[in-house]
Design a protein around this motif. Sequence first.
Motif, mmCIF file in Angstrom:
data_model
loop_
_atom_site.group_PDB
_atom_site.id
_atom_site.type_symbol
_atom_site.label_atom_id
_atom_site.label_comp_id
_atom_site.label_asym_id
_atom_site.label_seq_id
_atom_site.Cartn_x
_atom_site.Cartn_y
_atom_site.Cartn_z
ATOM 1 N N VAL A 13 0.924 -1.334 0.162
ATOM 2 C CA VAL A 13 0.096 0.263 0.043
ATOM 3 C C VAL A 13 1.363 1.028 0.149
ATOM 4 O O VAL A 13 0.761 1.782 -0.795
ATOM 5 C CB VAL A 13 -0.682 -0.087 1.156
ATOM 6 N N ALA A 14 1.954 1.694 1.348
ATOM 7 C CA ALA A 14 2.165 2.392 0.700
ATOM 8 C C ALA A 14 3.425 2.553 0.328
ATOM 9 O O ALA A 14 3.173 3.892 -0.833
ATOM 10 C CB ALA A 14 3.531 2.496 1.692
ATOM 11 N N GLY A 15 4.490 1.048 -1.168
ATOM 12 C CA GLY A 15 5.103 1.882 -2.395
ATOM 13 C C GLY A 15 3.816 2.327 -3.609
ATOM 14 O O GLY A 15 4.133 3.036 -4.015
ATOM 15 N N GLY A 16 2.665 1.783 -3.471
ATOM 16 C CA GLY A 16 1.631 2.111 -4.284
ATOM 17 C C GLY A 16 0.789 3.609 -3.821
ATOM 18 O O GLY A 16 0.833 4.361 -5.629
ATOM 19 N N LEU A 17 1.175 4.587 -2.977
ATOM 20 C CA LEU A 17 1.085 5.445 -2.469
ATOM 21 C C LEU A 17 1.915 6.652 -3.212
ATOM 22 O O LEU A 17 1.682 7.437 -3.992
ATOM 23 C CB LEU A 17 0.550 5.657 -1.255
#
Length: 180
Positions: A13-17
């Motif tokens: 999720v953090a990588g996608g953001l």
Amino acid sequence: MTLGLAAVGAVIVAGGLVWGVGCLAGATFGSGVPEAGLSEMPGVLARLPERLADPGSAWPAPDRARLPGPVGFYGALALAAAAASILSMAGVSLARRAGLEPVPRRQAQGARWARTCDLRGLIVSRPQPGRLTLGRIGAALVATEARASTLVVGPSQSGKTAGLAIPAILEAADRSWPCP
């Protein structure tokens, strides 16, 4: 096992953001969308904490030239946050207009003064055995429920004894002891 899956999910999720904000920053304030894919985001996430002064420098070398400086990067982050907030509020507003409640409303909880309708079951016409008379609302007497405990809290010299205890004792004495 569960903690490990949660950690992997958080990294995804953090990588996608970060990838989304980087693409937005490059497209709006830089010289183009970075070529780095989601597979390179764990490395960006690992470098990012020590490069918060210039988030673009945490990206792979070929993409650094496409990304803006810190003002552009954080401006893109602010744009993304504003857009997410506006879309969320619009979604909630549309759901309410359609008669849907996205989150069940909770009754307001907390202390408040009782209203007359809250006291209907406590209003009596005269003192009742087993019920402590608390006071009046207009001409009506208000009494506790039958055989209920009562706690009186107040600062010193506020009338707890004179206003409640002594009248309650005298009222009980009138019912139980005949006067000579």
